[in-house]
Motif scaffolding. Structure first.
Motif, short mmCIF file in Angstrom:
data_model
loop_
_atom_site.label_atom_id
_atom_site.label_comp_id
_atom_site.label_asym_id
_atom_site.label_seq_id
_atom_site.Cartn_x
_atom_site.Cartn_y
_atom_site.Cartn_z
N ARG A 29 -86.82 16.43 43.07
CA ARG A 29 -87.74 15.51 42.40
C ARG A 29 -87.52 15.53 40.88
N LYS A 30 -87.31 16.73 40.30
CA LYS A 30 -87.06 16.83 38.86
C LYS A 30 -85.77 16.12 38.49
N ASN A 33 -86.27 12.34 38.82
CA ASN A 33 -87.11 11.82 37.73
C ASN A 33 -86.34 11.69 36.42
N ALA A 39 -88.60 3.01 38.67
CA ALA A 39 -89.54 3.82 39.46
C ALA A 39 -89.43 3.49 40.94
N LYS A 42 -86.44 5.30 42.24
CA LYS A 42 -86.74 6.72 42.35
C LYS A 42 -87.57 7.01 43.60
#
Length: 187
Positions: A29-30, A33, A39, A42
């Motif tokens: 996730r990091k 991001n 978005a 993502k």
């Protein structure tokens, strides 16, 4: 009486190791991001990361394995990753040409892919070699800086004023050791 269990073949045990070492969802996730994408993209990528498959009694988080592998490759070989993306985009655009596009894309797509992979790979190898040389030069510069710091502190303490005296003392000590037979060739 049950037969003794045999050790699994090497590829299966390697797969087990890969499954155990799959990156955690928070780590993925990091990384996702930090990607320069929208978005929505993502969110789609994170849905892929959450895909899991049940094999017998085990649950394999295949999405994490795939995304971990892809993100690792993109971090290690950024020029090659860009080359592959460029190939996909150009081949898709060629495919949109009316009537002949699909044929041209089928012919030029693989050729373009090989060419861009070679160019991207060479660029990544050059960048890695440059990074290695830069790291070596940085280490040498740090060593020189440390030596200069030691010299500056020796100068402040007045040790450099006594350098000729210390050199004579060292030479005399070395000469005494040689005369006493203390310096022998080892080897």
């Amino acid at each position: 009486m049950s037969a003794p269990k045999k050790a699994p073949p090497a590829p299966i045990s390697e797969l087990g190791e890969a499954i155990k070492n799959s990156p955690a969802l928070d780590v993925i996730r990091k990384q996702v991001n930090n990607l320069p994408i929208s978005a929505d993209a993502k969110a789609l990528v994170m849905k892929i990361a959450q895909v899991s498959v049940r094999v017998g009694e085990r649950v394999i988080r295949i999405g994490r394995l795939i995304l971990g592998f892809v993100l690792d490759l993109a971090n290690r070989y950024p020029n090659t990753a860009f080359a592959l993306i460029l190939t996909i985009v150009v081949t898709t655009l060629i495919g949109f040409i009316p009537w002949v596009g699909p044929f041209l894309a089928g012919f030029f797509g693989p050729l373009l892919g090989v060419l861009t992979l070679i160019v991207g790979g060479i660029s990544d190898m050059r960048a890695r070699a440059l990074l290695t040389r830069t790291s070596a030069q940085q280490a040498a510069l740090e060593a020189q800086t440390e030596l200069l710091d030691k010299l500056a502190s020796a100068e402040k303490s007045g040790l450099l004023d006594r350098l000729p005296e210390l050199t004579r003392l060292f030479d005399a000590t070395e000469r005494d050791v040689v005369l006493a037979g203390g310096a022998k060739n080892v080897g």
